[in-house]
Scaffold this motif. Structure first.
Motif, PDB file in Angstrom:
ATOM      1  N   HIS A  41       1.289   5.346   3.934  1.00  0.00           N
ATOM      2  CA  HIS A  41       0.972   4.117   4.659  1.00  0.00           C
ATOM      3  C   HIS A  41       1.515   2.916   3.908  1.00  0.00           C
ATOM      4  O   HIS A  41       0.934   2.476   2.920  1.00  0.00           O
ATOM      5  CB  HIS A  41      -0.548   3.990   4.829  1.00  0.00           C
ATOM      6  CG  HIS A  41      -0.976   2.806   5.632  1.00  0.00           C
ATOM      7  ND1 HIS A  41      -1.088   2.830   6.993  1.00  0.00           N
ATOM      8  CD2 HIS A  41      -1.314   1.538   5.257  1.00  0.00           C
ATOM      9  CE1 HIS A  41      -1.488   1.655   7.440  1.00  0.00           C
ATOM     10  NE2 HIS A  41      -1.636   0.856   6.391  1.00  0.00           N
ATOM     11  N   GLU A  59     -12.075   4.409   2.849  1.00  0.00           N
ATOM     12  CA  GLU A  59     -10.719   4.921   3.044  1.00  0.00           C
ATOM     13  C   GLU A  59      -9.873   4.216   1.992  1.00  0.00           C
ATOM     14  O   GLU A  59      -9.109   3.296   2.285  1.00  0.00           O
ATOM     15  CB  GLU A  59     -10.255   4.658   4.472  1.00  0.00           C
ATOM     16  CG  GLU A  59     -11.053   5.452   5.499  1.00  0.00           C
ATOM     17  CD  GLU A  59     -10.580   5.269   6.933  1.00  0.00           C
ATOM     18  OE1 GLU A  59      -9.671   4.454   7.162  1.00  0.00           O
ATOM     19  OE2 GLU A  59     -11.124   5.959   7.820  1.00  0.00           O
ATOM     20  N   GLU A  60     -10.075   4.663   0.773  1.00  0.00           N
ATOM     21  CA  GLU A  60      -9.432   3.991  -0.364  1.00  0.00           C
ATOM     22  C   GLU A  60      -7.935   4.225  -0.345  1.00  0.00           C
ATOM     23  O   GLU A  60      -7.460   5.278   0.079  1.00  0.00           O
ATOM     24  CB  GLU A  60     -10.027   4.501  -1.676  1.00  0.00           C
ATOM     25  CG  GLU A  60      -9.592   3.666  -2.872  1.00  0.00           C
ATOM     26  CD  GLU A  60     -10.253   4.095  -4.171  1.00  0.00           C
ATOM     27  OE1 GLU A  60     -10.230   3.310  -5.124  1.00  0.00           O
ATOM     28  OE2 GLU A  60     -10.786   5.218  -4.226  1.00  0.00           O
ATOM     29  N   TRP A  61      -7.194   3.242  -0.819  1.00  0.00           N
ATOM     30  CA  TRP A  61      -5.744   3.418  -0.885  1.00  0.00           C
ATOM     31  C   TRP A  61      -5.222   3.212  -2.300  1.00  0.00           C
ATOM     32  O   TRP A  61      -5.840   2.558  -3.133  1.00  0.00           O
ATOM     33  CB  TRP A  61      -5.012   2.507   0.081  1.00  0.00           C
ATOM     34  CG  TRP A  61      -5.442   1.068   0.185  1.00  0.00           C
ATOM     35  CD1 TRP A  61      -6.206   0.518   1.179  1.00  0.00           C
ATOM     36  CD2 TRP A  61      -5.117  -0.020  -0.701  1.00  0.00           C
ATOM     37  NE1 TRP A  61      -6.374  -0.832   0.953  1.00  0.00           N
ATOM     38  CE2 TRP A  61      -5.719  -1.197  -0.186  1.00  0.00           C
ATOM     39  CE3 TRP A  61      -4.381  -0.111  -1.888  1.00  0.00           C
ATOM     40  CZ2 TRP A  61      -5.601  -2.435  -0.795  1.00  0.00           C
ATOM     41  CZ3 TRP A  61      -4.264  -1.359  -2.516  1.00  0.00           C
ATOM     42  CH2 TRP A  61      -4.877  -2.495  -1.966  1.00  0.00           C
ATOM     43  N   ILE A  71       0.868  -1.173   0.000  1.00  0.00           N
ATOM     44  CA  ILE A  71       0.000   0.000   0.000  1.00  0.00           C
ATOM     45  C   ILE A  71       0.906   1.224   0.000  1.00  0.00           C
ATOM     46  O   ILE A  71       1.998   1.207   0.583  1.00  0.00           O
ATOM     47  CB  ILE A  71      -0.919  -0.007   1.236  1.00  0.00           C
ATOM     48  CG1 ILE A  71      -1.923  -1.157   1.136  1.00  0.00           C
ATOM     49  CG2 ILE A  71      -1.655   1.326   1.394  1.00  0.00           C
ATOM     50  CD1 ILE A  71      -2.780  -1.343   2.369  1.00  0.00           C
ATOM     51  N   ALA A  78      -0.551   4.890   0.051  1.00  0.00           N
ATOM     52  CA  ALA A  78      -1.150   5.991   0.809  1.00  0.00           C
ATOM     53  C   ALA A  78      -2.649   5.809   0.869  1.00  0.00           C
ATOM     54  O   ALA A  78      -3.254   5.201  -0.019  1.00  0.00           O
ATOM     55  CB  ALA A  78      -0.808   7.337   0.174  1.00  0.00           C
ATOM     56  N   ILE A  79      -3.235   6.340   1.922  1.00  0.00           N
ATOM     57  CA  ILE A  79      -4.678   6.268   2.127  1.00  0.00           C
ATOM     58  C   ILE A  79      -5.293   7.626   1.810  1.00  0.00           C
ATOM     59  O   ILE A  79      -4.729   8.667   2.156  1.00  0.00           O
ATOM     60  CB  ILE A  79      -5.001   5.866   3.572  1.00  0.00           C
ATOM     61  CG1 ILE A  79      -4.462   4.454   3.846  1.00  0.00           C
ATOM     62  CG2 ILE A  79      -6.512   5.914   3.834  1.00  0.00           C
ATOM     63  CD1 ILE A  79      -4.572   4.044   5.294  1.00  0.00           C
ATOM     64  N   LEU A  95      -3.029  13.222   1.656  1.00  0.00           N
ATOM     65  CA  LEU A  95      -2.868  11.770   1.710  1.00  0.00           C
ATOM     66  C   LEU A  95      -2.081  11.361   2.943  1.00  0.00           C
ATOM     67  O   LEU A  95      -1.188  12.085   3.394  1.00  0.00           O
ATOM     68  CB  LEU A  95      -2.144  11.264   0.459  1.00  0.00           C
ATOM     69  CG  LEU A  95      -2.853  11.468  -0.880  1.00  0.00           C
ATOM     70  CD1 LEU A  95      -1.975  10.975  -2.017  1.00  0.00           C
ATOM     71  CD2 LEU A  95      -4.185  10.744  -0.903  1.00  0.00           C
TER      72      LEU A  95
END
Length: 328
Positions: free
Chosen positions: A297, A253-255, A122, A124-125, A294
């Protein structure tokens, strides 16, 4: 649907092998290309570029990476392009989780299968937000106000998104269903053109990553009415969530995640993961992503796969309720 069966099979395969963060490829690559399926200048583009800059001088890559923007089709072009890339770690794609977890439900002729790519980390959220611009009267200051205005002005009640089938599109459609309001969707090729039309008054509202609104909020040209996180965005603490306002399933909370071709060796995936997660812990990267709203993460490939699977299972019933199927 065949893609859905492939999806679950692919995730099971990803979780089956463990990747040690200390594993390294025999020789660092000369350079890494990161493909990104939306225009330059968007929030996700910042993730690709900031991480690419930090890959040089690592066991993964001798030199900093570079970004190739491949906008269009809601990010699908960049994912599809990964199929033909060499499986040696030299080419990655940065894509929103929806491209792998939601698109199998809405594109009957999806040009790639989930098992043709594999998770790396991943990146970033993001928190999506509904914003209104000058086409909506200044006295519309809350989500309740906007929905009432939209009901009273159905011919003007439009909202833009980064593309048909994107997470912002689906969130807007779901909001319309839950509120009993006909919100007409206007798809764009990424967030930048949709916000340009929002600011210019060509559309009433837009659902986009909330960070893309920040510079326009400072000048009062857009007003963000609600955000999609489980909790309020750290960058918009005064803006309520849809959940707070009575719409608990208008949540995401899309990443953005980094993907590699499916046959990339495990040691190469591990080296890429180590370099990417190190970049995401770099303060300059964290600060640069914060500017565009952003949250940096990183993750293990297994964590990324598990979260992607959860999103896939959650959105199946919701997509059915929305009733959207893309033509191509």
């Amino acid at each position: 649907m065949q893609h859905r069966r492939h999806f679950l099979h692919a995730l099971a395969g990803t979780a089956a092998f463990g990747l040690s963060p200390l594993a390294a490829i025999a020789q660092a690559l000369d350079q890494v290309k990161i493909m990104y399926g939306f225009p330059a200048g968007s929030a996700g583009d910042s993730v690709a570029r900031r991480v690419a800059e930090k890959l040089g001088g690592t066991p993964y890559s001798k030199n900093p990476g570079y970004v190739e923007n491949k906008p269009g089709a809601g990010g699908r072009i960049a994912v599809e392009s990964l199929k033909a890339a060499p499986a040696d770690g030299s080419v990655l794609t940065l894509a929103p989780v929806s491209a792998l977890a939601v698109y199998p439900y809405i594109y009957p002729k999806l040009s790639y299968k989930p098992e043709e790519v594999t998770q790396v980390s991943i990146g970033a959220i993001m928190f999506h937000g509904l914003a209104v611009g000058p086409a909506v009267p200044a006295e519309v200051k809350t989500l309740k106000d906007f929905l009432a205005w939209a009901k009273a002005n159905p011919e003007k009640a439009s909202y833009g998104s980064p593309g048909a089938g994107s997470m912002p599109h689906l969130l807007g459609a779901l909001l319309g269903i839950r509120a009993g309001v006909d919100l007409k969707h206007v798809p764009y090729r990424g967030t930048v053109p949709s916000i340009t039309d929002l600011v210019g008054g060509q559309i009433a509202a837009a659902m986009n990553p909330s960070g893309d609104y920040l510079q326009y909020m400072k000048t009062g040209r857009v007003r963000v009415l609600a955000t999609s996180g489980k909790k309020r965005s750290p960058y918009l603490p005064d803006v309520p969530t849809f959940t707070e306002l009575g719409y608990p399933d208008v949540t995401s909370e899309e990443w953005f995640g980094f993907y590699a071709p499916a046959k990339t060796p495990a040691a190469t995936i591990a080296a890429a993961n180590a370099a990417i997660t190190a970049a995401l812990h770099d303060k300059t990267v964290v600060d640069a992503l914060a500017i565009v709203g952003l949250v940096a993460h990183g993750s293990t490939p297994q964590e990324m796969a598990a979260d992607q699977k959860a999103e896939f299972e959650r959105w199946g019933p919701l997509v059915k309720q929305i009733g959207f199927t893309a033509e191509s």
